[in-house]
Write a protein that holds these residues in place. Structure first.
Motif, PDB file in Angstrom:
ATOM      1  N   MET A 109     -13.183  -0.815  -9.603  1.00  0.00           N
ATOM      2  CA  MET A 109     -12.572  -1.922  -8.679  1.00  0.00           C
ATOM      3  C   MET A 109     -11.839  -1.508  -7.600  1.00  0.00           C
ATOM      4  SD  MET A 109     -10.052  -5.195  -9.332  1.00  0.00           S
ATOM      5  CE  MET A 109      -8.718  -4.401  -8.838  1.00  0.00           C
ATOM      6  N   VAL A 110     -11.948  -1.747  -6.582  1.00  0.00           N
ATOM      7  CA  VAL A 110     -11.123  -1.352  -5.338  1.00  0.00           C
ATOM      8  C   VAL A 110     -10.292  -2.628  -5.030  1.00  0.00           C
ATOM      9  CG1 VAL A 110     -10.973  -0.894  -2.865  1.00  0.00           C
ATOM     10  CG2 VAL A 110     -12.986  -0.169  -4.453  1.00  0.00           C
ATOM     11  N   ASN A 111      -8.873  -2.728  -5.252  1.00  0.00           N
ATOM     12  CA  ASN A 111      -7.856  -3.619  -5.041  1.00  0.00           C
ATOM     13  C   ASN A 111      -7.908  -3.819  -3.768  1.00  0.00           C
ATOM     14  OD1 ASN A 111      -5.080  -4.527  -4.364  1.00  0.00           O
ATOM     15  ND2 ASN A 111      -5.369  -4.910  -6.719  1.00  0.00           N
ATOM     16  N   MET A 112      -7.370  -5.162  -3.211  1.00  0.00           N
ATOM     17  CA  MET A 112      -7.303  -5.550  -1.888  1.00  0.00           C
ATOM     18  C   MET A 112      -6.454  -4.621  -1.034  1.00  0.00           C
ATOM     19  SD  MET A 112      -8.267  -8.709  -0.524  1.00  0.00           S
ATOM     20  CE  MET A 112      -7.024  -9.577   0.297  1.00  0.00           C
ATOM     21  N   ALA A 113      -5.316  -3.883  -1.982  1.00  0.00           N
ATOM     22  CA  ALA A 113      -4.554  -3.200  -0.870  1.00  0.00           C
ATOM     23  C   ALA A 113      -5.226  -1.663  -0.685  1.00  0.00           C
ATOM     24  CB  ALA A 113      -3.168  -2.640  -1.680  1.00  0.00           C
ATOM     25  N   GLU A 114      -6.445  -1.379  -1.172  1.00  0.00           N
ATOM     26  CA  GLU A 114      -6.882  -0.003  -1.147  1.00  0.00           C
ATOM     27  C   GLU A 114      -8.265  -0.226  -0.309  1.00  0.00           C
ATOM     28  OE1 GLU A 114      -5.873   2.891  -2.018  1.00  0.00           O
ATOM     29  OE2 GLU A 114      -4.121   2.065  -2.536  1.00  0.00           O
ATOM     30  N   LEU A 115      -8.553  -1.369   0.327  1.00  0.00           N
ATOM     31  CA  LEU A 115      -9.820  -1.567   0.812  1.00  0.00           C
ATOM     32  C   LEU A 115      -9.641  -1.120   2.387  1.00  0.00           C
ATOM     33  CD1 LEU A 115     -11.077  -5.261  -0.129  1.00  0.00           C
ATOM     34  CD2 LEU A 115     -12.216  -2.873  -0.271  1.00  0.00           C
ATOM     35  N   SER A 116      -8.614  -1.209   3.037  1.00  0.00           N
ATOM     36  CA  SER A 116      -8.706  -0.813   4.599  1.00  0.00           C
ATOM     37  C   SER A 116      -6.852  -0.668   4.931  1.00  0.00           C
ATOM     38  CB  SER A 116      -9.327  -1.937   5.321  1.00  0.00           C
ATOM     39  OG  SER A 116      -9.103  -1.606   6.642  1.00  0.00           O
ATOM     40  N   TRP A 117      -7.018   0.131   5.848  1.00  0.00           N
ATOM     41  CA  TRP A 117      -5.361  -0.019   6.693  1.00  0.00           C
ATOM     42  C   TRP A 117      -5.061  -1.338   7.457  1.00  0.00           C
ATOM     43  CZ3 TRP A 117      -2.230   3.414   4.800  1.00  0.00           C
ATOM     44  CH2 TRP A 117      -2.726   4.743   4.367  1.00  0.00           C
TER      45      TRP A 117
ATOM     46  N   PRO B 162      -4.129   5.130  10.546  1.00  0.00           N
ATOM     47  CA  PRO B 162      -4.044   5.028  12.038  1.00  0.00           C
ATOM     48  C   PRO B 162      -2.617   5.121  12.335  1.00  0.00           C
ATOM     49  CG  PRO B 162      -4.384   2.788  11.101  1.00  0.00           C
ATOM     50  CD  PRO B 162      -4.637   3.785   9.974  1.00  0.00           C
ATOM     51  N   LEU B 163      -1.558   4.891  11.611  1.00  0.00           N
ATOM     52  CA  LEU B 163      -0.162   5.045  11.774  1.00  0.00           C
ATOM     53  C   LEU B 163       0.150   6.576  12.116  1.00  0.00           C
ATOM     54  CD1 LEU B 163       2.005   2.987  12.321  1.00  0.00           C
ATOM     55  CD2 LEU B 163       2.746   3.460   9.978  1.00  0.00           C
ATOM     56  N   VAL B 164      -0.469   7.344  11.356  1.00  0.00           N
ATOM     57  CA  VAL B 164      -0.241   8.860  11.677  1.00  0.00           C
ATOM     58  C   VAL B 164      -0.592   9.171  13.003  1.00  0.00           C
ATOM     59  CG1 VAL B 164      -1.024  11.064  10.805  1.00  0.00           C
ATOM     60  CG2 VAL B 164      -0.474   9.508   9.128  1.00  0.00           C
ATOM     61  N   GLU B 165      -1.881   8.878  13.572  1.00  0.00           N
ATOM     62  CA  GLU B 165      -2.343   9.105  15.010  1.00  0.00           C
ATOM     63  C   GLU B 165      -1.393   8.516  15.827  1.00  0.00           C
ATOM     64  OE1 GLU B 165      -4.221  10.884  17.605  1.00  0.00           O
ATOM     65  OE2 GLU B 165      -4.549  11.140  15.436  1.00  0.00           O
TER      66      GLU B 165
ATOM     67  N   GLY C 107      -6.207  -2.333  14.763  1.00  0.00           N
ATOM     68  CA  GLY C 107      -5.653  -2.969  13.467  1.00  0.00           C
ATOM     69  C   GLY C 107      -4.586  -2.384  13.115  1.00  0.00           C
ATOM     70  N   ILE C 108      -3.835  -1.938  13.822  1.00  0.00           N
ATOM     71  CA  ILE C 108      -2.343  -1.568  13.899  1.00  0.00           C
ATOM     72  C   ILE C 108      -1.371  -2.716  14.336  1.00  0.00           C
ATOM     73  CG2 ILE C 108      -0.226   0.228  14.002  1.00  0.00           C
ATOM     74  CD1 ILE C 108      -2.822   2.292  14.881  1.00  0.00           C
ATOM     75  N   GLU C 109      -0.261  -2.933  13.360  1.00  0.00           N
ATOM     76  CA  GLU C 109       0.788  -4.137  13.939  1.00  0.00           C
ATOM     77  C   GLU C 109       2.106  -3.436  13.688  1.00  0.00           C
ATOM     78  OE1 GLU C 109      -1.171  -8.269  12.839  1.00  0.00           O
ATOM     79  OE2 GLU C 109      -0.593  -7.178  11.036  1.00  0.00           O
ATOM     80  N   GLY C 110       2.993  -4.245  14.334  1.00  0.00           N
ATOM     81  CA  GLY C 110       4.271  -3.592  14.416  1.00  0.00           C
ATOM     82  C   GLY C 110       5.221  -4.773  14.522  1.00  0.00           C
ATOM     83  N   LEU C 111       6.364  -4.747  14.168  1.00  0.00           N
ATOM     84  CA  LEU C 111       7.154  -5.872  14.268  1.00  0.00           C
ATOM     85  C   LEU C 111       8.345  -5.980  15.233  1.00  0.00           C
ATOM     86  CD1 LEU C 111       8.638  -8.013  12.665  1.00  0.00           C
ATOM     87  CD2 LEU C 111      10.321  -6.700  11.553  1.00  0.00           C
ATOM     88  N   VAL C 112       8.367  -7.057  16.032  1.00  0.00           N
ATOM     89  CA  VAL C 112       9.474  -7.232  16.853  1.00  0.00           C
ATOM     90  C   VAL C 112      10.406  -8.350  16.091  1.00  0.00           C
ATOM     91  CG1 VAL C 112      10.072  -8.010  19.101  1.00  0.00           C
ATOM     92  CG2 VAL C 112       7.876  -7.173  18.555  1.00  0.00           C
ATOM     93  N   HIS C 113      11.601  -7.641  15.810  1.00  0.00           N
ATOM     94  CA  HIS C 113      12.524  -8.456  15.257  1.00  0.00           C
ATOM     95  C   HIS C 113      13.113  -9.595  16.123  1.00  0.00           C
ATOM     96  CE1 HIS C 113      16.386  -9.315  13.018  1.00  0.00           C
ATOM     97  NE2 HIS C 113      15.622  -8.985  11.610  1.00  0.00           N
ATOM     98  N   ILE C 114      13.611 -10.598  15.429  1.00  0.00           N
ATOM     99  CA  ILE C 114      14.221 -11.900  16.054  1.00  0.00           C
ATOM    100  C   ILE C 114      15.277 -11.560  17.016  1.00  0.00           C
ATOM    101  CG2 ILE C 114      15.616 -12.573  14.129  1.00  0.00           C
ATOM    102  CD1 ILE C 114      14.924 -15.579  15.112  1.00  0.00           C
TER     103      ILE C 114
ATOM    104  N   ARG D  71       7.262   3.969   4.589  1.00  0.00           N
ATOM    105  CA  ARG D  71       7.029   2.444   4.347  1.00  0.00           C
ATOM    106  C   ARG D  71       5.807   1.879   5.051  1.00  0.00           C
ATOM    107  NH1 ARG D  71      12.543  -0.407   5.163  1.00  0.00           N
ATOM    108  NH2 ARG D  71      11.470  -1.906   3.894  1.00  0.00           N
ATOM    109  N   HIS D  72       5.025   2.715   5.787  1.00  0.00           N
ATOM    110  CA  HIS D  72       3.888   2.512   6.478  1.00  0.00           C
ATOM    111  C   HIS D  72       4.348   1.176   7.611  1.00  0.00           C
ATOM    112  CE1 HIS D  72      -0.313   1.623   7.647  1.00  0.00           C
ATOM    113  NE2 HIS D  72      -0.399   3.151   7.440  1.00  0.00           N
ATOM    114  N   ARG D  73       5.289   1.124   8.332  1.00  0.00           N
ATOM    115  CA  ARG D  73       5.910   0.196   9.216  1.00  0.00           C
ATOM    116  C   ARG D  73       6.409   0.748  10.487  1.00  0.00           C
ATOM    117  NH1 ARG D  73       9.644  -3.392   5.250  1.00  0.00           N
ATOM    118  NH2 ARG D  73       7.983  -3.851   3.793  1.00  0.00           N
ATOM    119  N   THR D  74       6.104  -0.093  11.497  1.00  0.00           N
ATOM    120  CA  THR D  74       6.259   0.239  12.927  1.00  0.00           C
ATOM    121  C   THR D  74       7.371  -0.869  13.513  1.00  0.00           C
ATOM    122  OG1 THR D  74       4.079   1.099  13.001  1.00  0.00           O
ATOM    123  CG2 THR D  74       5.254   0.615  15.211  1.00  0.00           C
TER     124      THR D  74
END
Length: 167
Positions: free
Chosen positions: A45-53, A94-97, A126-133, A159-162
């Motif tokens: 089984m491939v869990n949802m979290a292991e399917l794609s970045w 993609p975050l490493v790149e 497919g890379i998302e980042g957060l803009v804080h309020i 943490r795999h966050r931008t």
């Protein structure tokens, strides 16, 4: 899960797999929590979290039943007779790149999700980042689809966050 027509012992079959092993298989079914992959004598089984970045809502956005894929063995649980697989482990993060080429870059990006403490915007394939309020002086957040001019302020690979700032 073992092929009903195969007389081999499940544990014996699972023991033939090693952690980190790369295998070719066929997507046998898609469930809301992930996908099952037929590896011959056994399914893993491939869990949802292991399917794609990339962010997605349904596994069928990433793979389809009958599709041949290459996966990595993450875990073999002999007691529960289960095997965990990853498609994502064989893809470039993609975050490493992004850290190599774009830290400090300013770009126009569409809002993909609005949450109580800010907005997520798509800054790459497919890379998302957060803009804080706190970046919005009046505290009003733009709606999905609205484009913002943002600067890549920080990339946390652990943490795999931008984190983004308004430019």
């Amino acid at each position: 899960m073992v092929d009903e027509g195969d007389p081999k012992d499940v544990v014996e079959i699972l023991r033939s797999f090693e952690l980190g092993q790369v295998c070719r298989g066929v997507v046998s079914s898609i469930k809301p929590f992930g996908v099952f992959v037929d590896l011959g004598d056994v399914d893993g089984m491939v869990n949802m979290a292991e399917l794609s970045w990339r962010r997605f809502d349904d596994p069928s956005e990433v793979v389809e039943v009958g599709q041949e894929i290459v996966v990595m063995v993450l875990d073999v649980d002999l007691e529960r007779e289960r095997m965990s697989l990853s498609l994502k482990a064989l893809q470039d993060d993609p975050l490493v790149e992004l850290t190599r080429t774009r830290l400090g870059a300013v770009l126009r990006a569409p809002v993909t999700k609005v949450i109580p403490f800010g907005v997520f915007v798509e800054i790459g394939d497919g890379i998302e980042g957060l803009v804080h309020i706190s970046e919005f002086p009046d505290g009003e957040l733009p709606s999905e689809g609205h484009e913002l001019l943002v600067r890549i302020a920080d990339i946390n690979l652990g943490r795999h966050r931008t984190r983004l700032e308004l430019a």
